[in-house]
Design a protein around this motif. Sequence first.
Motif, mmCIF file in Angstrom:
data_model
loop_
_atom_site.group_PDB
_atom_site.id
_atom_site.type_symbol
_atom_site.label_atom_id
_atom_site.label_comp_id
_atom_site.label_asym_id
_atom_site.label_seq_id
_atom_site.Cartn_x
_atom_site.Cartn_y
_atom_site.Cartn_z
ATOM 1 N N LYS A 1 0.828 -1.207 0.000
ATOM 2 C CA LYS A 1 0.000 0.000 0.000
ATOM 3 C C LYS A 1 0.861 1.255 0.000
ATOM 4 O O LYS A 1 0.558 2.233 -0.699
ATOM 5 N N GLN A 2 1.960 1.239 0.760
ATOM 6 C CA GLN A 2 2.848 2.395 0.818
ATOM 7 C C GLN A 2 3.584 2.601 -0.502
ATOM 8 O O GLN A 2 3.771 3.733 -0.954
ATOM 9 N N ARG A 3 3.989 1.493 -1.121
ATOM 10 C CA ARG A 3 4.672 1.606 -2.425
ATOM 11 C C ARG A 3 3.727 2.206 -3.462
ATOM 12 O O ARG A 3 4.129 3.060 -4.266
ATOM 13 N N ALA A 4 2.487 1.761 -3.457
ATOM 14 C CA ALA A 4 1.493 2.300 -4.402
ATOM 15 C C ALA A 4 1.266 3.784 -4.156
ATOM 16 O O ALA A 4 1.113 4.575 -5.098
ATOM 17 N N GLN A 5 1.269 4.170 -2.878
ATOM 18 C CA GLN A 5 1.083 5.581 -2.534
ATOM 19 C C GLN A 5 2.233 6.428 -3.084
ATOM 20 O O GLN A 5 2.000 7.530 -3.613
ATOM 21 N N VAL A 6 3.460 5.925 -2.996
ATOM 22 C CA VAL A 6 4.616 6.654 -3.509
ATOM 23 C C VAL A 6 4.535 6.778 -5.024
ATOM 24 O O VAL A 6 4.846 7.836 -5.596
ATOM 25 N N ILE A 7 4.128 5.694 -5.694
ATOM 26 C CA ILE A 7 3.991 5.736 -7.158
ATOM 27 C C ILE A 7 2.987 6.809 -7.563
ATOM 28 O O ILE A 7 3.249 7.634 -8.457
ATOM 29 N N GLU A 8 1.821 6.829 -6.910
ATOM 30 C CA GLU A 8 0.794 7.812 -7.256
ATOM 31 C C GLU A 8 1.277 9.238 -6.967
ATOM 32 O O GLU A 8 0.955 10.175 -7.706
ATOM 33 N N PHE A 9 2.068 9.378 -5.903
ATOM 34 C CA PHE A 9 2.627 10.692 -5.578
ATOM 35 C C PHE A 9 3.536 11.169 -6.708
ATOM 36 O O PHE A 9 3.425 12.320 -7.166
ATOM 37 N N PHE A 10 4.419 10.300 -7.191
ATOM 38 C CA PHE A 10 5.333 10.703 -8.259
ATOM 39 C C PHE A 10 4.604 10.925 -9.585
ATOM 40 O O PHE A 10 5.043 11.742 -10.401
ATOM 41 N N ILE A 11 3.521 10.217 -9.812
ATOM 42 C CA ILE A 11 2.712 10.480 -11.009
ATOM 43 C C ILE A 11 2.173 11.916 -10.967
ATOM 44 O O ILE A 11 2.213 12.643 -11.963
ATOM 45 N N ASP A 12 1.687 12.317 -9.789
ATOM 46 C CA ASP A 12 1.176 13.679 -9.629
ATOM 47 C C ASP A 12 2.301 14.717 -9.762
ATOM 48 O O ASP A 12 2.097 15.796 -10.333
ATOM 49 N N VAL A 13 3.492 14.391 -9.250
ATOM 50 C CA VAL A 13 4.634 15.289 -9.385
ATOM 51 C C VAL A 13 4.987 15.455 -10.860
ATOM 52 O O VAL A 13 5.231 16.571 -11.338
ATOM 53 N N ALA A 14 5.008 14.335 -11.583
ATOM 54 C CA ALA A 14 5.332 14.370 -13.010
ATOM 55 C C ALA A 14 4.318 15.211 -13.783
ATOM 56 O O ALA A 14 4.688 15.983 -14.679
ATOM 57 N N ARG A 15 3.057 15.084 -13.433
ATOM 58 C CA ARG A 15 2.021 15.883 -14.113
ATOM 59 C C ARG A 15 2.221 17.369 -13.852
ATOM 60 O O ARG A 15 2.078 18.196 -14.772
ATOM 61 N N GLU A 16 2.558 17.715 -12.619
ATOM 62 C CA GLU A 16 2.805 19.121 -12.300
ATOM 63 C C GLU A 16 4.050 19.641 -13.032
ATOM 64 O O GLU A 16 4.089 20.792 -13.469
ATOM 65 N N CYS A 17 5.070 18.780 -13.181
ATOM 66 C CA CYS A 17 6.261 19.177 -13.949
ATOM 67 C C CYS A 17 5.880 19.475 -15.396
ATOM 68 O O CYS A 17 6.373 20.440 -15.991
ATOM 69 N N PHE A 18 5.007 18.663 -15.952
ATOM 70 C CA PHE A 18 4.539 18.880 -17.331
ATOM 71 C C PHE A 18 3.824 20.225 -17.433
ATOM 72 O O PHE A 18 4.062 21.001 -18.372
ATOM 73 N N ASN A 19 2.954 20.522 -16.483
ATOM 74 C CA ASN A 19 2.201 21.781 -16.506
ATOM 75 C C ASN A 19 3.127 22.992 -16.360
ATOM 76 O O ASN A 19 2.887 24.039 -16.969
ATOM 77 N N ILE A 20 4.181 22.845 -15.563
ATOM 78 C CA ILE A 20 5.134 23.933 -15.371
ATOM 79 C C ILE A 20 5.973 24.163 -16.625
ATOM 80 O O ILE A 20 6.351 25.281 -16.951
ATOM 81 N N GLY A 21 6.254 23.067 -17.358
ATOM 82 C CA GLY A 21 7.154 23.140 -18.512
ATOM 83 C C GLY A 21 8.510 22.533 -18.208
ATOM 84 O O GLY A 21 9.469 22.724 -18.956
ATOM 85 N N ASN A 22 8.589 21.779 -17.115
ATOM 86 C CA ASN A 22 9.823 21.122 -16.694
ATOM 87 C C ASN A 22 9.851 19.703 -17.269
ATOM 88 O O ASN A 22 9.539 18.722 -16.583
ATOM 89 N N PHE A 23 10.242 19.584 -18.526
ATOM 90 C CA PHE A 23 10.208 18.295 -19.209
ATOM 91 C C PHE A 23 11.363 17.382 -18.799
ATOM 92 O O PHE A 23 11.253 16.159 -18.922
ATOM 93 N N GLU B 1 5.211 31.603 -16.577
ATOM 94 C CA GLU B 1 4.816 31.158 -17.918
ATOM 95 C C GLU B 1 6.002 31.033 -18.865
ATOM 96 O O GLU B 1 5.877 30.469 -19.945
ATOM 97 N N LYS B 2 7.164 31.573 -18.457
ATOM 98 C CA LYS B 2 8.346 31.541 -19.323
ATOM 99 C C LYS B 2 9.153 30.254 -19.187
ATOM 100 O O LYS B 2 10.060 29.999 -19.973
ATOM 101 N N ILE B 3 8.839 29.449 -18.201
ATOM 102 C CA ILE B 3 9.668 28.268 -17.921
ATOM 103 C C ILE B 3 9.575 27.238 -19.036
ATOM 104 O O ILE B 3 8.490 26.765 -19.386
ATOM 105 N N VAL B 4 10.714 26.919 -19.617
ATOM 106 C CA VAL B 4 10.836 25.823 -20.582
ATOM 107 C C VAL B 4 12.138 25.087 -20.256
ATOM 108 O O VAL B 4 13.226 25.634 -20.445
#
Length: 473
Positions: free
Chosen positions: A280-302, A367-370
């Motif tokens: 359960k804890q491992r799954a929680q960490v995976i979901e956390f990093f998925i959300d982090v990755a999505r936020e990186c995409f929105n920021i422009g941090n590819f 908005e300038k972050i790429v």
Amino acid sequence: QEGMPQTLSPTSMFTPCGFSPHLHTSKEGEQGGLIFQDGNLTSASLDALIQHLIPTTDYYPEVSNSHCAIPCISLLAPSRLFPLPHPQLNLHQKWASVVCYARIRKFGPKILQLLTEWTETFPYDFQEERMIGHLKDMIHRIAPCDEAYWKKMNQLLQALNQKLATLSHGQEGIVKISTAVSDKLVAFKTKPPSIQREILSVCSDPYTLAQQLTHVELERLSHIGPEEFVQAFVHKDPLDGTKTCFSEQKKTSNLEAYVKWFNRLCYLVATEICMPAKKKQRAQVIEFFIDVARECFNIGNFNSLMAIISGMNMSPVSRLKKTWSKVKTAKFFILEHQMDPTGNFYNYRTALRGAAHRSLTAHSNREKIVIPFFSLLIKDIYFLNEGCANRLPNGHVNFEKFLELAKQVGEFITWKQVECPFEQDPNIIHYLHTAPIFTEDGLYLASYESESPENQTEKDRWKSLRSTILGKT
């Protein structure tokens, strides 16, 4: 290749998008060793190209107005790939001869402009005493003609010294960080210990972690100069059988350190996922990093986005089927699709163009972050360099190639100069740089301890790892 991400497939080997390696020129508009096509400089002899750098009363060596750094990069980059005793010395001597016999008051401002662009774009050129000497010599020739020149030249020297100090400080910091990380890895080669701290205890908000990752990315990018891209691919000139061009000044430590940071982030993500004992804890960490990755995409941090995805796709993580069964994977698959290498990373390149367009019309630093996927940018430049000859059959410099190189590097320079708008959290930054990470064997062992081997191959590897790492029979 050692520093490159280990999760990319051979499909990531490509020629740069939208660029043909089969460049050709027309002799239409040949002028004194310079060949133009449709009004654009396409090739030139090296001497003519250096002469082209000398401004006059009514002339300045503009190449393109699409980015202020492009003229300097495209005109000065070729000198690093050809076997001259010291390319910049050659240019200095020609300038000096002009300065001696011309009316400096009329074209001095243009020389000052080009010297300013040069010192800002290629500060590494002036780390050597002899180059500083050449620069000071030019200053002493120009400055006496006008007090205003003297002040501006002093400002130029002060700015250059500050830039060199910043670069040096950045390198020292990276060395310290790299050493600390290396020490952590050595400890893990003997036995993967139980790590007390974990990412969720340091930062539980995905958006905050994405912001701090962006801080790290922009800080490291700020130390990478355009000369590192050029020098990274320096090789022997085909017209010279013995010398390695400009090898004595080849400095790519910031570029290499940045690629190592990508790999560290990959392994940090994998370590954080494999570390918890409970599913359960491992799954929680995976979901956390998925959300982090999505936020990186929105920021422009590819770059951080790809590192996180790569970490989750490492074999010790991807084999945890029972863990993944507890994860809502829809968002992860969307992110994977965005970074899919199919079609020469078509989806990623589309997203990157969108972020670049947003940056051009932005009203705030947010908005300038790429931040591009850096290893892919390096490969683009590598194949541009390898796919196009430095010289044409007539011996001319293939200037069209260097202009394309300048466009790619010039765009990168614009992106790396953006100031991070997010508040920095020292505790999170420190954790990202220093948290212990498993080696590949350590990851596999942790993975097998979490979910038992499923086939004979995994069982044999598990037995071998337990024997060598844990000292068990």
